[in-house]
Design a protein around this motif. Structure first.
Motif, PDB file in Angstrom:
ATOM      1  N   THR A   1       0.857  -1.180   0.000  1.00  0.00           N
ATOM      2  CA  THR A   1       0.000   0.000   0.000  1.00  0.00           C
ATOM      3  C   THR A   1       0.898   1.237   0.000  1.00  0.00           C
ATOM      4  O   THR A   1       1.900   1.264   0.731  1.00  0.00           O
ATOM      5  N   GLY A   2       0.535   2.231  -0.762  1.00  0.00           N
ATOM      6  CA  GLY A   2       1.340   3.453  -0.810  1.00  0.00           C
ATOM      7  C   GLY A   2       1.387   4.145   0.543  1.00  0.00           C
ATOM      8  O   GLY A   2       0.550   3.900   1.411  1.00  0.00           O
ATOM      9  N   ASP A   3       2.378   5.014   0.724  1.00  0.00           N
ATOM     10  CA  ASP A   3       2.514   5.711   2.010  1.00  0.00           C
ATOM     11  C   ASP A   3       3.216   7.053   1.796  1.00  0.00           C
ATOM     12  O   ASP A   3       3.682   7.356   0.685  1.00  0.00           O
ATOM     13  N   LEU A   4       3.276   7.835   2.873  1.00  0.00           N
ATOM     14  CA  LEU A   4       3.862   9.181   2.750  1.00  0.00           C
ATOM     15  C   LEU A   4       5.357   9.117   2.472  1.00  0.00           C
ATOM     16  O   LEU A   4       5.899   9.960   1.748  1.00  0.00           O
ATOM     17  N   ALA A   5       6.027   8.122   3.032  1.00  0.00           N
ATOM     18  CA  ALA A   5       7.466   7.983   2.731  1.00  0.00           C
ATOM     19  C   ALA A   5       7.649   7.749   1.233  1.00  0.00           C
ATOM     20  O   ALA A   5       8.617   8.231   0.632  1.00  0.00           O
ATOM     21  N   GLY A   6       6.729   7.025   0.625  1.00  0.00           N
ATOM     22  CA  GLY A   6       6.783   6.803  -0.821  1.00  0.00           C
ATOM     23  C   GLY A   6       6.616   8.102  -1.590  1.00  0.00           C
ATOM     24  O   GLY A   6       7.303   8.352  -2.590  1.00  0.00           O
ATOM     25  N   VAL A   7       5.708   8.949  -1.126  1.00  0.00           N
ATOM     26  CA  VAL A   7       5.532  10.247  -1.800  1.00  0.00           C
ATOM     27  C   VAL A   7       6.812  11.074  -1.649  1.00  0.00           C
ATOM     28  O   VAL A   7       7.302  11.665  -2.613  1.00  0.00           O
ATOM     29  N   ARG A   8       7.362  11.083  -0.415  1.00  0.00           N
ATOM     30  CA  ARG A   8       8.572  11.897  -0.191  1.00  0.00           C
ATOM     31  C   ARG A   8       9.701  11.429  -1.108  1.00  0.00           C
ATOM     32  O   ARG A   8      10.442  12.244  -1.655  1.00  0.00           O
ATOM     33  N   ALA A   9       9.812  10.128  -1.284  1.00  0.00           N
ATOM     34  CA  ALA A   9      10.894   9.605  -2.136  1.00  0.00           C
ATOM     35  C   ALA A   9      10.701  10.008  -3.596  1.00  0.00           C
ATOM     36  O   ALA A   9      11.662  10.022  -4.370  1.00  0.00           O
ATOM     37  N   HIS A  10       9.479  10.310  -3.979  1.00  0.00           N
ATOM     38  CA  HIS A  10       9.219  10.649  -5.385  1.00  0.00           C
ATOM     39  C   HIS A  10       9.008  12.138  -5.613  1.00  0.00           C
ATOM     40  O   HIS A  10       8.589  12.535  -6.705  1.00  0.00           O
ATOM     41  N   LEU A  11       9.313  12.954  -4.626  1.00  0.00           N
ATOM     42  CA  LEU A  11       9.193  14.409  -4.857  1.00  0.00           C
ATOM     43  C   LEU A  11      10.077  14.876  -6.009  1.00  0.00           C
ATOM     44  O   LEU A  11       9.656  15.725  -6.806  1.00  0.00           O
ATOM     45  N   PRO A  12      11.297  14.336  -6.155  1.00  0.00           N
ATOM     46  CA  PRO A  12      12.102  14.784  -7.312  1.00  0.00           C
ATOM     47  C   PRO A  12      11.411  14.482  -8.653  1.00  0.00           C
ATOM     48  O   PRO A  12      11.498  15.278  -9.594  1.00  0.00           O
ATOM     49  N   TYR A  13      10.713  13.354  -8.723  1.00  0.00           N
ATOM     50  CA  TYR A  13       9.963  13.034  -9.953  1.00  0.00           C
ATOM     51  C   TYR A  13       8.914  14.113 -10.226  1.00  0.00           C
ATOM     52  O   TYR A  13       8.768  14.593 -11.359  1.00  0.00           O
ATOM     53  N   LEU A  14       8.185  14.505  -9.164  1.00  0.00           N
ATOM     54  CA  LEU A  14       7.115  15.492  -9.346  1.00  0.00           C
ATOM     55  C   LEU A  14       7.705  16.863  -9.691  1.00  0.00           C
ATOM     56  O   LEU A  14       7.156  17.609 -10.506  1.00  0.00           O
TER      57      LEU A  14
END
Ligand code: GLC
Length: 567
Positions: free
Chosen positions: A54-67
């Motif tokens: 399941t996705g999580d906030l740590a996953g979002v943080r890791a992909h901030l450079p992508y965004l």
């Protein structure tokens, strides 16, 4: 031109691209949201850092450079609060906390700040129409029993009929079936009924109650204090109810339907607007307002009510020049009347993915038309989705994109029935496939599920298809012809070209089946909905095209951006 060449507008290297983005956040006058590109993250399906599928906030943080690299101005997070997930998190048990499956409040606070450091604002989802049935207020109301003050915060009523076993009225749930469920006491004795316009796990709040108003105003402050720039207001036109709970008929005057678009809502949102403005012009309230009547819609966007609302008229329109032209004209007109900024939306977590929808014979979207097994031509859908993105991004106002739209993900239509979680499916008696098909976990890298969504092999909360290896962000990043590259280039041009943003809009003469418009001094956007290539207006530069031109002409189902010749 191929999509590899960047247009000659003074921005070409990666470093310059990054600088352009940093400078754009904030936009000087603080009203950054007027022309922003806003990316919707559905946290459960974005990226999983802890490996539980399941996705999580740590996953979002890791992909901030992508965004950041994609070139967006803000992230809208769908609900991340503690929730039993009766409706994918839109059943909120505590509005001031984060569901442990996603992380902790401190991580959300860090995420908001880390994004801001990259020039990315955060918008959160507030769900004011209902709470989860596990929310303390609802649990207290159940415990306190009929006639108690705790029940006044909701819509509890006695049933009708000899045994009170009929609901108080015949209102229907938005998800199908009746909008009332009966409370059963722990000793098994049935008692009152309560209203839920959505699932039984989402009891509706009584917005006539002062506690309900006060609580939500405090929730807004709680998140504004933590640096969020905006609030997306869920089901924003449904909160107010006629306390007499009359039956729904065909003949309600505007503003007096028993629960849709009632006039009292304006006062609720005026007080929210005052709260937002007390934090500054960079805070924005965005309504989820599904209303067919453009005049009623516009009332929500008056200068002292909400700042902005999703453009569902545009989102639901079929791939037809006439219908889209009409939608664009109505949108621009309605917003101009009240001085609001339009929004352009092609997808979200509730609707069929564009590449699937645009490949169908009926390419419009309607909730009640969703069925299993409707044929689609994904090749056609992909071409149109690319063309639609350029068309929408060239229009004046904000652009919303939903995670995976930039990867051209199709709707997943073969999720095994026993894995479907969306209540829309069950409550339709299994007729409606539900909304899970657009909520499948994102493919980031690799050749097989979980495609880098999770760090190791795991069964993701919804299964991913076996044929997504070419759609991963990694695979597409390396391909200048990919839809991801198109989105990156288009978003870059959109935020740096002086004619976009607040530049003027006017239609250009075009043949039937073609939509052509000018922005500002010289920016032209041409879309060909016909089946044969179309001539282009006089131009001296091509900025970007959704498909290669054919002998200088625009092929079917394609959009081109160009610099118009100055006569
Ligand atoms: C909105 C949300 C949707 C949710 C519903 C009830 O329409 O976008 O996902 O099911 O509200 O909260």
């Amino acid at each position: 031109m191929s999509t590899t060449e960047l247009p000659d507008i003074g921005i070409s290297s990666g470093i310059e691209r990054a600088a352009a983005r940093g400078a754009g956040a904030g936009d000087g006058d603080g009203e950054w949201w007027r022309g922003a590109a806003i990316y919707q993250v559905y946290p459960r399906s974005f990226a999983d850092a802890n490996g539980d599928g399941t996705g999580d906030l740590a996953g979002v943080r890791a992909h901030l450079p992508y965004l950041h690299d994609l070139g967006i101005d803000a992230i809208w997070f769908t609900p991340w609060y503690p929730s039993p997930m009766a409706d994918g998190g839109y059943d909120v048990a505590d509005y001031r906390s984060i569901d442990p499956m996603f992380g902790a409040l401190s991580e959300a606070e860090d995420l908001i700040q880390e994004a801001l450091a990259l020039g990315i604002h955060s918008i959160i989802d507030v769900v004011p129409n209902h709470v989860s049935s596990s929310h303390t207020w609802f649990q207290a109301a159940l415990a306190a029993g009929p006639g108690s003050p705790e029940r006044e915060r909701f819509w509890f009523r006695d049933g009708v009929g000899e045994n009170a076993d009929e609901p108080p009225n015949h209102w229907e749930s938005e998800f199908g079936g009746r909008a009332w469920s009966r409370v059963v006491r722990p000793d098994g004795v049935p008692e009152q009924w309560y209203l839920h316009l959505f699932a039984p796990g989402q009891p509706d709040l009584n917005w006539d109650h002062p506690d309900v108003r006060r609580e939500h105003e405090e929730i807004l402050r709680f998140w504004f204090d933590r640096g969020v720039a905006g609030i997306r207001i869920d089901s924003a036109a449904l909160l107010a109810k006629d306390a007499a709970l009359p039956e729904v008929t065909e003949a309600h005057d505007p503003g007096s339907h028993p629960y849709v678009d009632r006039d009292e809502l304006q006062g609720i949102y005026r007080s929210w607007r005052r709260i937002a403005e007390s934090y500054g012009a960079d805070r924005v309230l965005i309504g989820e307002i599904w209303l067919p009547d453009a005049d009623r819609f516009a009332r929500y966007l008056r200068p002292d009510v909400l700042h902005s609302a999703f453009n569902f008229d545009f989102l639901t329109a079929p791939w037809e020049a006439g219908k889209l032209r009409q939608s664009i004209e109505t949108t621009l007109d309605v917003h101009a009347r009240v001085g609001a900024s339009p929004t352009w939306v092609l997808s979200n977590h509730d609707v069929t993915r564009p590449v699937t929808r645009y490949g169908r014979e009926d390419s419009g979207f309607a909730f009640d038309a969703k069925r299993f097994g409707v044929p689609t031509d994904l090749q056609v859908g992909r071409r149109r989705a690319r063309a639609a993105a350029l068309l929408a991004m060239a229009l004046p106002g904000a652009y919303y994109l939903y995670q995976g739209e930039e990867l051209g993900l199709p709707e997943v239509e073969d999720i095994p029935v026993d894995r479907i979680q969306d209540p829309m499916h069950i409550r339709s008696g299994g007729v409606d496939p539900g909304r899970d098909g657009c909520r499948v976990p994102m493919p980031w890298s690799g050749d097989q599920p979980p495609y880098g969504f999770s760090p190791g092999p795991v069964d993701t909360w919804l299964p991913q298809p076996d044929d997504w290896s070419a759609l991963t962000a990694d695979a597409q990043s390396a391909d200048p012809a990919s839809i991801l590259s198109l989105y990156r280039d288009a978003l870059l041009i959109r935020r740096t070209h002086p004619d976009l943003g607040s530049g003027s809009f006017s239609w250009l003469a075009s043949s039937p089946g073609v939509l052509a418009f000018r922005r500002g001094a010289s920016f032209g956007s041409i879309t060909n909905f016909g089946s044969t290539p179309a001539e282009l207006p006089d131009h001296d530069q091509i900025w970007l095209a959704s498909a290669p031109l054919e002998g200088g002409r625009l092929p079917a189902d394609a959009t081109v951006w160009l610099r118009l010749s100055s006569d």
